[in-house]
Design a protein around this motif. Structure first.
Motif, PDB file in Angstrom:
ATOM      1  N   HIS A 130       0.829  -1.205   0.000  1.00 52.35           N
ATOM      2  CA  HIS A 130       0.000   0.000   0.000  1.00 52.35           C
ATOM      3  C   HIS A 130       0.867   1.260   0.000  1.00 52.35           C
ATOM      4  N   GLN A 131       1.927   1.211   0.759  1.00 47.65           N
ATOM      5  CA  GLN A 131       2.794   2.383   0.891  1.00 47.65           C
ATOM      6  C   GLN A 131       3.415   2.793  -0.441  1.00 47.65           C
ATOM      7  N   PHE A 132       3.823   1.807  -1.243  1.00 48.76           N
ATOM      8  CA  PHE A 132       4.537   2.119  -2.480  1.00 48.76           C
ATOM      9  C   PHE A 132       3.710   1.882  -3.739  1.00 48.76           C
ATOM     10  N   GLY A 133       2.455   1.467  -3.562  1.00 55.68           N
ATOM     11  CA  GLY A 133       1.568   1.327  -4.707  1.00 55.68           C
ATOM     12  C   GLY A 133       1.913   0.191  -5.636  1.00 55.68           C
ATOM     13  N   HIS A 134       2.461  -0.890  -5.091  1.00 56.37           N
ATOM     14  CA  HIS A 134       2.799  -2.062  -5.901  1.00 56.37           C
ATOM     15  C   HIS A 134       2.418  -3.303  -5.105  1.00 56.37           C
ATOM     16  N   ARG A 135       1.586  -4.151  -5.674  1.00 58.37           N
ATOM     17  CA  ARG A 135       1.028  -5.282  -4.923  1.00 58.37           C
ATOM     18  C   ARG A 135       2.075  -6.335  -4.536  1.00 58.37           C
ATOM     19  N   GLU A 136       3.260  -6.277  -5.141  1.00 61.23           N
ATOM     20  CA  GLU A 136       4.284  -7.273  -4.825  1.00 61.23           C
ATOM     21  C   GLU A 136       5.525  -6.648  -4.193  1.00 61.23           C
ATOM     22  N   PHE A 137       5.384  -5.462  -3.617  1.00 58.28           N
ATOM     23  CA  PHE A 137       6.555  -4.823  -3.019  1.00 58.28           C
ATOM     24  C   PHE A 137       7.109  -5.668  -1.875  1.00 58.28           C
ATOM     25  N   ALA A 138       6.257  -6.127  -0.975  1.00 61.37           N
ATOM     26  CA  ALA A 138       6.727  -6.928   0.160  1.00 61.37           C
ATOM     27  C   ALA A 138       7.405  -8.206  -0.323  1.00 61.37           C
ATOM     28  N   TYR A 139       6.833  -8.819  -1.337  1.00 63.50           N
ATOM     29  CA  TYR A 139       7.433 -10.038  -1.890  1.00 63.50           C
ATOM     30  C   TYR A 139       8.802  -9.743  -2.493  1.00 63.50           C
ATOM     31  N   ALA A 140       8.930  -8.598  -3.182  1.00 61.46           N
ATOM     32  CA  ALA A 140      10.221  -8.213  -3.768  1.00 61.46           C
ATOM     33  C   ALA A 140      11.258  -7.993  -2.677  1.00 61.46           C
ATOM     34  N   MET A 141      10.849  -7.396  -1.558  1.00 67.10           N
ATOM     35  CA  MET A 141      11.786  -7.201  -0.449  1.00 67.10           C
ATOM     36  C   MET A 141      12.205  -8.551   0.136  1.00 67.10           C
ATOM     37  N   GLN A 142      11.254  -9.456   0.273  1.00 66.33           N
ATOM     38  CA  GLN A 142      11.569 -10.761   0.844  1.00 66.33           C
ATOM     39  C   GLN A 142      12.547 -11.531  -0.033  1.00 66.33           C
ATOM     40  N   THR A 143      12.362 -11.503  -1.338  1.00 71.54           N
ATOM     41  CA  THR A 143      13.220 -12.280  -2.237  1.00 71.54           C
ATOM     42  C   THR A 143      14.562 -11.597  -2.507  1.00 71.54           C
ATOM     43  N   SER A 144      14.599 -10.274  -2.467  1.00 72.75           N
ATOM     44  CA  SER A 144      15.852  -9.554  -2.740  1.00 72.75           C
ATOM     45  C   SER A 144      16.737  -9.434  -1.509  1.00 72.75           C
ATOM     46  N   GLY A 145      16.122  -9.408  -0.336  1.00 73.02           N
ATOM     47  CA  GLY A 145      16.895  -9.210   0.895  1.00 73.02           C
ATOM     48  C   GLY A 145      17.257  -7.774   1.168  1.00 73.02           C
ATOM     49  N   LEU A 146      16.729  -6.829   0.397  1.00 74.68           N
ATOM     50  CA  LEU A 146      16.985  -5.403   0.634  1.00 74.68           C
ATOM     51  C   LEU A 146      15.975  -4.904   1.662  1.00 74.68           C
ATOM     52  N   CYS A 147      16.217  -5.230   2.910  1.00 75.78           N
ATOM     53  CA  CYS A 147      15.179  -5.127   3.941  1.00 75.78           C
ATOM     54  C   CYS A 147      15.561  -4.275   5.142  1.00 75.78           C
ATOM     55  N   GLY A 148      16.838  -4.007   5.347  1.00 74.08           N
ATOM     56  CA  GLY A 148      17.258  -3.368   6.576  1.00 74.08           C
ATOM     57  C   GLY A 148      17.259  -4.357   7.730  1.00 74.08           C
ATOM     58  N   TRP A 149      17.472  -3.842   8.944  1.00 72.44           N
ATOM     59  CA  TRP A 149      17.568  -4.721  10.105  1.00 72.44           C
ATOM     60  C   TRP A 149      17.132  -3.984  11.356  1.00 72.44           C
ATOM     61  N   PHE A 150      16.900  -4.766  12.409  1.00 67.65           N
ATOM     62  CA  PHE A 150      16.457  -4.228  13.693  1.00 67.65           C
ATOM     63  C   PHE A 150      17.555  -4.364  14.748  1.00 67.65           C
ATOM     64  N   TYR A 151      17.454  -3.468  15.745  1.00 72.54           N
ATOM     65  CA  TYR A 151      18.380  -3.494  16.886  1.00 72.54           C
ATOM     66  C   TYR A 151      17.618  -3.649  18.198  1.00 72.54           C
ATOM     67  N   ARG A 152      18.232  -4.361  19.139  1.00 69.61           N
ATOM     68  CA  ARG A 152      17.875  -4.225  20.548  1.00 69.61           C
ATOM     69  C   ARG A 152      18.886  -3.275  21.181  1.00 69.61           C
ATOM     70  N   VAL A 153      18.534  -2.678  22.288  1.00 61.55           N
ATOM     71  CA  VAL A 153      19.391  -1.692  22.938  1.00 61.55           C
ATOM     72  C   VAL A 153      20.133  -2.348  24.103  1.00 61.55           C
ATOM     73  N   LEU A 154      21.451  -2.283  24.065  1.00 62.52           N
ATOM     74  CA  LEU A 154      22.282  -2.786  25.156  1.00 62.52           C
ATOM     75  C   LEU A 154      22.647  -1.673  26.132  1.00 62.52           C
ATOM     76  N   LYS A 155      22.849  -0.476  25.600  1.00 52.04           N
ATOM     77  CA  LYS A 155      23.192   0.686  26.423  1.00 52.04           C
ATOM     78  C   LYS A 155      22.423   1.883  25.885  1.00 52.04           C
ATOM     79  N   PRO A 156      21.448   2.399  26.631  1.00 55.75           N
ATOM     80  CA  PRO A 156      20.652   3.535  26.159  1.00 55.75           C
ATOM     81  C   PRO A 156      21.463   4.824  26.127  1.00 55.75           C
TER      82      PRO A 156
END
Length: 232
Positions: A130-156
């Protein structure tokens, strides 16, 4: 990779607490704004919020880091109905020169006086369509791996827009890109699942999911996550 500076300067920091309804589903992906700094706690960023706390946020996903140059690649693939740039992915941190191949699960990262640990790749969902107006955007991210990453915080602490990104410790040999490839491969691979699940620092939700696969000997369905309730 040896310890040291990965990126000399961030290209952007973003936060937002507003949400909206998209096809009747709450989302905050398009509500981030640029800021000069982030005040980072152990379980949240001050002034930042998620519309869906079941699938976003939590101690394993306090901050989302997305490479700025990926926007250009998605544009080249004609995956956007109109021009969009950071922070259209809903990211908190944007940078150039650091991608999923250079960052490993479990890496201990310093940005400003904050210490973070890489926990998982982003699991793309249909809200990106919905955000990018393409019905397969999420699928493209999943297959390409261009996804970014998440962090947990060890020291605020505080992250400033002029801070760099430094690697303090490398604790596993699985990159974010490889983790994405293992987790989202359509082929069942018990050995790869066990290797990934054993990675120090991997998000609890991913460990639990991999263990369920090993117990049930099957991969969970992705249709709903990638394409939404109506598959569009």
């Amino acid at each position: 990779m040896s310890k040291g500076v990965l990126v000399n300067r961030l290209s952007g920091l973003y936060l937002g607490s507003e949400t909206r309804l998209e096809s009747g589903i709450p989302t905050g992906i398009d509500q981030k704004r640029a800021v000069t700094g982030l005040d980072v706690g152990l379980d949240c960023v001050s002034g930042d919020a998620q519309a869906d706390t079941r699938h976003h946020g939590g101690v394993d996903r306090v901050l989302h880091h997305f490479p700025r140059e990926h926007y250009g690649q998605y544009r080249r693939w004609d995956m956007m109905s109109q021009f969009k740039d950071a922070p259209a992915m809903g990211e908190n941190i944007s940078s150039v020169g650091l991608d999923e191949n250079r960052v490993n699960i479990g890496d201990v990262i310093a940005i400003g006086d904050v210490e973070l640990q890489v926990t998982q790749p982003r699991s793309p969902c249909f809200k990106l369509n919905h955000q990018f107006g393409h019905r397969e955007f999420a699928y493209a991210m999943q297959t390409s791996g261009l996804c970014g990453w998440f962090y947990r915080v060890l020291k605020p602490g505080h992250i400033s827009h002029h801070d760099g990104v430094s690697l303090l410790e490398r604790r596993t040999d699985i990159s974010v890109r490889e983790a994405m490839a293992i987790y989202f491969s359509p082929e069942f691979d018990a050995r790869a699942y066990d290797r990934l699940a054993s990675c120090e620092g991997l998000a609890t939700s991913w460990v639990d999911s991999l263990q369920r696969r090993l117990e049930t000997l099957k991969i969970e369905g992705w249709q709903m996550r990638l394409f939404g309730p109506q598959g569009n």
